[in-house]
Scaffold this active site. Structure first.
Site, PDB file in Angstrom:
ATOM      1  N   HIS A   7     -32.185  44.563   3.562  1.00  0.00           N
ATOM      2  CA  HIS A   7     -33.540  45.109   3.432  1.00  0.00           C
ATOM      3  C   HIS A   7     -33.767  45.701   2.052  1.00  0.00           C
ATOM      4  O   HIS A   7     -32.819  45.974   1.317  1.00  0.00           O
ATOM      5  CB  HIS A   7     -33.857  46.153   4.513  1.00  0.00           C
ATOM      6  CG  HIS A   7     -32.965  47.365   4.528  1.00  0.00           C
ATOM      7  ND1 HIS A   7     -31.819  47.428   5.280  1.00  0.00           N
ATOM      8  CD2 HIS A   7     -33.047  48.545   3.882  1.00  0.00           C
ATOM      9  CE1 HIS A   7     -31.249  48.610   5.099  1.00  0.00           C
ATOM     10  NE2 HIS A   7     -31.968  49.307   4.251  1.00  0.00           N
ATOM     11  N   HIS A  79     -34.087  51.793  -2.547  1.00  0.00           N
ATOM     12  CA  HIS A  79     -32.769  51.144  -2.589  1.00  0.00           C
ATOM     13  C   HIS A  79     -32.834  49.726  -2.046  1.00  0.00           C
ATOM     14  O   HIS A  79     -33.802  49.347  -1.389  1.00  0.00           O
ATOM     15  CB  HIS A  79     -31.703  51.957  -1.841  1.00  0.00           C
ATOM     16  CG  HIS A  79     -31.893  52.072  -0.355  1.00  0.00           C
ATOM     17  ND1 HIS A  79     -32.527  53.134   0.240  1.00  0.00           N
ATOM     18  CD2 HIS A  79     -31.512  51.264   0.670  1.00  0.00           C
ATOM     19  CE1 HIS A  79     -32.522  52.977   1.557  1.00  0.00           C
ATOM     20  NE2 HIS A  79     -31.924  51.843   1.850  1.00  0.00           N
ATOM     21  N   GLU A 128     -27.220  50.197  -0.990  1.00  0.00           N
ATOM     22  CA  GLU A 128     -26.643  50.471   0.326  1.00  0.00           C
ATOM     23  C   GLU A 128     -25.877  49.220   0.745  1.00  0.00           C
ATOM     24  O   GLU A 128     -26.380  48.099   0.586  1.00  0.00           O
ATOM     25  CB  GLU A 128     -27.776  50.743   1.328  1.00  0.00           C
ATOM     26  CG  GLU A 128     -27.311  51.005   2.752  1.00  0.00           C
ATOM     27  CD  GLU A 128     -28.481  51.267   3.711  1.00  0.00           C
ATOM     28  OE1 GLU A 128     -29.636  50.892   3.393  1.00  0.00           O
ATOM     29  OE2 GLU A 128     -28.236  51.851   4.780  1.00  0.00           O
TER      30      GLU A 128
END
Ligand code: CO
Length: 132
Positions: A7, A79, A128
């Protein structure tokens, strides 16, 4: 080592307005708002054919994205999340290469283990990693 883009996370000042924009203006499939107290955020996931967009806004006073929104009051890309098969192996490899891993693995928004990598070590982008 990294696999799919899981994502892209966007910090927003008004989660309901951002979710409505993705649903009504962009015509995307928008999920429900979910509080993640361990991460200090409330998130809405937008499902696209090839990845997801994570809209997030602060939850609680000590939210780690509060400072980001203070610097970017209109919101902004926060992020990128890449998938890895083995998060502990990925973490150990990156620590061995001198990268800063931010904290121990936590359970992320999808019930899987995640870690964050310092943006100064990755071309100015907070990364991440999520275990698949
Ligand atoms: Co994320």
């Amino acid at each position: 080592m990294i696999g799919r883009l899981n994502h892209v996370a966007i910090a927003v000042p008004d989660l309901a307005a951002a979710a409505a924009q993705y649903r009504d203006s962009l015509g995307a499939a928008v999920g429900p708002a979910t509080d993640l107290p361990d991460h200090g955020v409330t998130v809405v996931f937008v499902t696209l054919p090839n990845t997801k967009i994570e809209l997030m806004t602060p939850f609680g006073d000590a939210s780690p994205i509060r400072g980001f929104l203070d610097r970017n009051p209109g919101g902004g890309v926060h992020h990128l999340c890449y998938e890895v098969a083995d998060i502990l192996a990925a973490r150990d490899r990156l620590i061995g290469l001198g990268a800063r891993v931010l904290g121990a693995p936590k359970i992320g928004a999808h019930g899987k283990r995640v870690v964050f990598l310092h943006p100064k070590d990755f071309t100015g982008t907070l990364i991440e990693l999520e275990e698949t």
